[in-house]
Design a protein around this motif. Sequence first.
Motif, PDB file in Angstrom:
ATOM      1  N   ILE A   1     -20.662  33.791  -3.680  1.00  0.00           N
ATOM      2  CA  ILE A   1     -20.554  33.746  -2.215  1.00  0.00           C
ATOM      3  C   ILE A   1     -19.155  34.194  -1.794  1.00  0.00           C
ATOM      4  CG2 ILE A   1     -20.553  32.222  -0.191  1.00  0.00           C
ATOM      5  CD1 ILE A   1     -22.715  30.591  -1.563  1.00  0.00           C
ATOM      6  N   ALA A   2     -18.147  33.681  -2.496  1.00  0.00           N
ATOM      7  CA  ALA A   2     -16.769  34.033  -2.144  1.00  0.00           C
ATOM      8  C   ALA A   2     -16.546  35.538  -2.314  1.00  0.00           C
ATOM      9  CB  ALA A   2     -15.798  33.237  -3.014  1.00  0.00           C
ATOM     10  N   GLN A   3     -17.074  36.109  -3.395  1.00  0.00           N
ATOM     11  CA  GLN A   3     -16.896  37.553  -3.618  1.00  0.00           C
ATOM     12  C   GLN A   3     -17.570  38.358  -2.518  1.00  0.00           C
ATOM     13  OE1 GLN A   3     -18.325  37.893  -7.644  1.00  0.00           O
ATOM     14  NE2 GLN A   3     -16.328  37.411  -8.533  1.00  0.00           N
ATOM     15  N   LYS A   4     -18.748  37.931  -2.137  1.00  0.00           N
ATOM     16  CA  LYS A   4     -19.511  38.648  -1.110  1.00  0.00           C
ATOM     17  C   LYS A   4     -18.798  38.601   0.243  1.00  0.00           C
ATOM     18  CE  LYS A   4     -23.731  40.173   0.308  1.00  0.00           C
ATOM     19  NZ  LYS A   4     -24.530  41.236  -0.215  1.00  0.00           N
ATOM     20  N   LEU A   5     -18.197  37.460   0.558  1.00  0.00           N
ATOM     21  CA  LEU A   5     -17.570  37.296   1.882  1.00  0.00           C
ATOM     22  C   LEU A   5     -16.084  37.646   1.900  1.00  0.00           C
ATOM     23  CD1 LEU A   5     -19.006  33.769   2.849  1.00  0.00           C
ATOM     24  CD2 LEU A   5     -19.796  35.951   3.729  1.00  0.00           C
ATOM     25  N   GLY A   6     -15.494  37.844   0.719  1.00  0.00           N
ATOM     26  CA  GLY A   6     -14.041  38.042   0.655  1.00  0.00           C
ATOM     27  C   GLY A   6     -13.307  36.739   0.934  1.00  0.00           C
ATOM     28  N   TYR A   7     -13.930  35.626   0.564  1.00  0.00           N
ATOM     29  CA  TYR A   7     -13.337  34.306   0.746  1.00  0.00           C
ATOM     30  C   TYR A   7     -12.603  33.891  -0.534  1.00  0.00           C
ATOM     31  CZ  TYR A   7     -15.861  32.829   5.046  1.00  0.00           C
ATOM     32  OH  TYR A   7     -16.326  32.675   6.316  1.00  0.00           O
ATOM     33  N   ILE A   8     -11.791  32.839  -0.401  1.00  0.00           N
ATOM     34  CA  ILE A   8     -11.132  32.250  -1.565  1.00  0.00           C
ATOM     35  C   ILE A   8     -12.118  31.269  -2.199  1.00  0.00           C
ATOM     36  CG2 ILE A   8      -9.324  30.606  -2.227  1.00  0.00           C
ATOM     37  CD1 ILE A   8      -7.616  31.917  -0.004  1.00  0.00           C
ATOM     38  N   TYR A   9     -12.178  31.301  -3.529  1.00  0.00           N
ATOM     39  CA  TYR A   9     -13.027  30.356  -4.241  1.00  0.00           C
ATOM     40  C   TYR A   9     -12.147  29.338  -4.963  1.00  0.00           C
ATOM     41  CZ  TYR A   9     -15.431  28.390  -8.221  1.00  0.00           C
ATOM     42  OH  TYR A   9     -15.899  27.510  -9.156  1.00  0.00           O
ATOM     43  N   VAL A  10     -12.443  28.060  -4.788  1.00  0.00           N
ATOM     44  CA  VAL A  10     -11.681  27.026  -5.492  1.00  0.00           C
ATOM     45  C   VAL A  10     -12.626  26.114  -6.289  1.00  0.00           C
ATOM     46  CG1 VAL A  10     -10.063  25.093  -5.293  1.00  0.00           C
ATOM     47  CG2 VAL A  10      -9.855  27.044  -3.735  1.00  0.00           C
ATOM     48  N   ASP A  11     -12.390  26.085  -7.598  1.00  0.00           N
ATOM     49  CA  ASP A  11     -13.170  25.265  -8.520  1.00  0.00           C
ATOM     50  C   ASP A  11     -12.406  23.942  -8.707  1.00  0.00           C
ATOM     51  OD1 ASP A  11     -14.259  24.081 -10.755  1.00  0.00           O
ATOM     52  OD2 ASP A  11     -14.036  25.816 -12.071  1.00  0.00           O
TER      53      ASP A  11
END
Length: 232
Positions: free
Chosen positions: A26-36
């Motif tokens: 989802i983050a890659q698709k939206l250009g968002y930051i992903y935090v695990d």
Amino acid sequence: MKITNKIIIAIDGFSSTGKSTLAKKIAQKLGYIYVDTGAMYRAVSLYAMENGFIDDETFLKKDLISKLADIDLKFRYNDELGYAEIYLNGKNVEHKIRTLEVSNRVSKVAAISEVREKLVEQQQKMGLEKGIVMDGRDIGTVVFPKAELKIFMLAEADKRASRRHKEMTDDGKNISYESVLKNVTVRDLMDTTRKDSPLIKADDAITIDNSDLNVDETFDKVYKLVVQKIKD
Ligand code: DC
């Protein structure tokens, strides 16, 4: 789709339900930051192990708490992988935190309120500008109770254990299915019954059971909800 309206997406759920895979996509698709956020609890557990604060028999909680200020966690984006990796006191520990040894100890470390306080504060800072997808156990309930979209993931334990077992053996780890299943079920129990911020579904979270869905099907289902929320 041009996206101007940035939101916070909180993905919580049981161990090995594919939260990270979904959140990354989802983050890659939206250009968002992903935090695990699980990686953050795992890194603190690794620190505790490396410093002799936790092993099979003992857990020196007070010693770990007294050293929390010395633990520096950072995420650095890896261009080749397309997501951020976690660094513990300057060292990339992305691989070291994924062992069964760490998995077997992390729920004990994650139950300590002082640990949670430190990590939640850091997580909330990362979300100040929105445009973030965060996965964990308490994101929709504690970290971002006002997140625009909350997803709660579940799947049957044997399916989760098979997926995690395959992932680990593909990664060259020599591990039995039974030990992975045991870890998944013990962690579920500890994470749902701990006093501080237990894993529970937020009232306004949408449940996704992906027992019979593959990665793409899960993504398609959730991405529709994301698009709807961004339009709202
Ligand atoms: O997502 P994961 O399986 O890598 O997380 C590892 C452990 O960390 C999990 O068993 C519980 C804990 N955790 C937590 O308590 N709160 C979070 N927000 C994320 C993880």
